[in-house]
Design a protein around this motif. Structure first.
Motif, PDB file in Angstrom:
ATOM      1  N   ALA A  72     -10.293  -8.187  -1.493  1.00 24.09           N
ATOM      2  CA  ALA A  72      -9.131  -7.468  -2.027  1.00 24.09           C
ATOM      3  C   ALA A  72      -8.820  -6.264  -1.152  1.00 24.09           C
ATOM      4  N   GLN A  73      -7.540  -5.875  -1.148  1.00 23.62           N
ATOM      5  CA  GLN A  73      -7.122  -4.776  -0.274  1.00 23.62           C
ATOM      6  C   GLN A  73      -5.863  -4.111  -0.805  1.00 23.62           C
ATOM      7  N   GLU A  74      -5.838  -2.814  -0.686  1.00 23.34           N
ATOM      8  CA  GLU A  74      -4.589  -2.065  -0.822  1.00 23.34           C
ATOM      9  C   GLU A  74      -4.016  -1.942   0.589  1.00 23.34           C
ATOM     10  N   ILE A  75      -2.795  -2.392   0.780  1.00 18.67           N
ATOM     11  CA  ILE A  75      -2.209  -2.451   2.113  1.00 18.67           C
ATOM     12  C   ILE A  75      -2.278  -1.072   2.775  1.00 18.67           C
TER      13      ILE A  75
ATOM     14  N   ASN B 115      -0.164 -11.812  -1.359  1.00 18.74           N
ATOM     15  CA  ASN B 115      -0.030 -10.362  -1.215  1.00 18.74           C
ATOM     16  C   ASN B 115       1.399  -9.946  -1.540  1.00 18.74           C
ATOM     17  N   ASN B 116       1.560  -8.677  -1.845  1.00 12.75           N
ATOM     18  CA  ASN B 116       2.889  -8.081  -1.990  1.00 12.75           C
ATOM     19  C   ASN B 116       2.921  -6.826  -1.131  1.00 12.75           C
TER      20      ASN B 116
ATOM     21  N   LEU C 143      -0.944   3.176 -10.574  1.00 16.58           N
ATOM     22  CA  LEU C 143      -0.410   3.049  -9.224  1.00 16.58           C
ATOM     23  C   LEU C 143      -1.127   1.913  -8.500  1.00 16.58           C
ATOM     24  N   GLY C 144      -0.392   1.081  -7.813  1.00 17.96           N
ATOM     25  CA  GLY C 144      -0.996  -0.027  -7.095  1.00 17.96           C
ATOM     26  C   GLY C 144      -1.203  -1.267  -7.939  1.00 17.96           C
ATOM     27  N   HIS C 145      -0.751  -1.228  -9.169  1.00 18.99           N
ATOM     28  CA  HIS C 145      -0.878  -2.409 -10.029  1.00 18.99           C
ATOM     29  C   HIS C 145      -0.128  -3.569  -9.394  1.00 18.99           C
ATOM     30  N   GLY C 146      -0.805  -4.735  -9.278  1.00 24.16           N
ATOM     31  CA  GLY C 146      -0.140  -5.870  -8.646  1.00 24.16           C
ATOM     32  C   GLY C 146      -0.565  -7.185  -9.256  1.00 24.16           C
TER      33      GLY C 146
END
Length: 224
Positions: free
Chosen positions: A154-157, A114-115, A73-76
């Motif tokens: 780095a960040q998870e939105i 970012n996505n 999950l969160g792979h980008g």
């Protein structure tokens, strides 16, 4: 008595003839003036030996992947791109046609992507490298490689960001040319790989992020 008079007359005649010949050809008895020989020094080939420092500007074309371990999950997959502004300092030592050197550089960058889920931003990048070049008088192509480092954010939105300094390696090459006096200019390409690093824990998962980049820049140096 007659012999003495005859000898005296002969001597007088010889002296008169010599005087007449000298008067008829006055230049013949003078040394010939030759123009002075002017030696022109051979041109001296440019010498690359010495310390130098300068500024550079360029671009960063990066690649960064976010991976949650063990879940995906969160792979980008991101491509943080941006400008680079920095400086460098180094030393060259020329042996015949070969130039050996070391160089360190550090630059600010706004490379970012970012996505909908993740974001990666490079804040600064630096290297410490060896250089090996071949001098063709005022032109020197070279290869370079060594240690690379940088600060990556780095960040998870929707969640707090994490920032860490990452280290790795770099390799590349370029061409440097002497301009005037002690000034030189260069264009350079570097491939930078900062590896991967665990950034933070989120929902019980470890978020691992890597960063790689193609760096293209132009620089201006002053050799001391």
């Amino acid at each position: 008595m007659r012999i003495i008079v005859t000898a005296a007359a002969a001597a007088a005649t010889l002296l008169a003839a010599t005087h007449i010949a000298s008067a008829a050809d006055p230049i013949g008895r003078r040394p010939i003036d030759t123009p002075p020989v002017v030696s022109v020094p051979a041109p001296v080939a440019y010498n690359w030996t010495g310390f130098y420092a300068g500024l550079n500007v360029g671009g960063v074309f990066g690649n960064s992947e976010h991976v949650n371990v063990p879940l995906a999950l969160g792979h980008g997959q991101l491509d943080p791109n941006g400008v680079l502004l920095g400086g460098q300092i180094g030393y060259n030592y020329q042996i015949n046609q070969f130039v050996l050197g070391v160089e360190g550089d550090l630059g600010w960058t706004n490379a970012k992507d970012n996505n909908a889920i993740t974001e990666t931003k490079a804040r600064w990048l630096g290297t410490a490298r060896a250089r090996v070049g071949v001098a063709f008088d005022t032109i020197m192509p070279y290869m370079t490689g060594g240690f690379a480092f940088g600060n990556i954010r780095a960040q998870e939105i929707g969640f707090p960001a994490a920032s860490k300094t990452m280290t790795g390696w770099t390799v590349g090459g370029g061409v440097e040319a002497a301009l005037w006096n002690n000034w030189t200019a260069k264009v350079e390409y570097l491939y930078v790989d900062l590896g991967d690093k665990d950034f933070y824990q989120l929902a019980g998962q470890t978020h691992n992020i890597d960063f790689k980049a193609h760096v293209i820049k132009a620089g201006l140096n002053y050799r001391f």
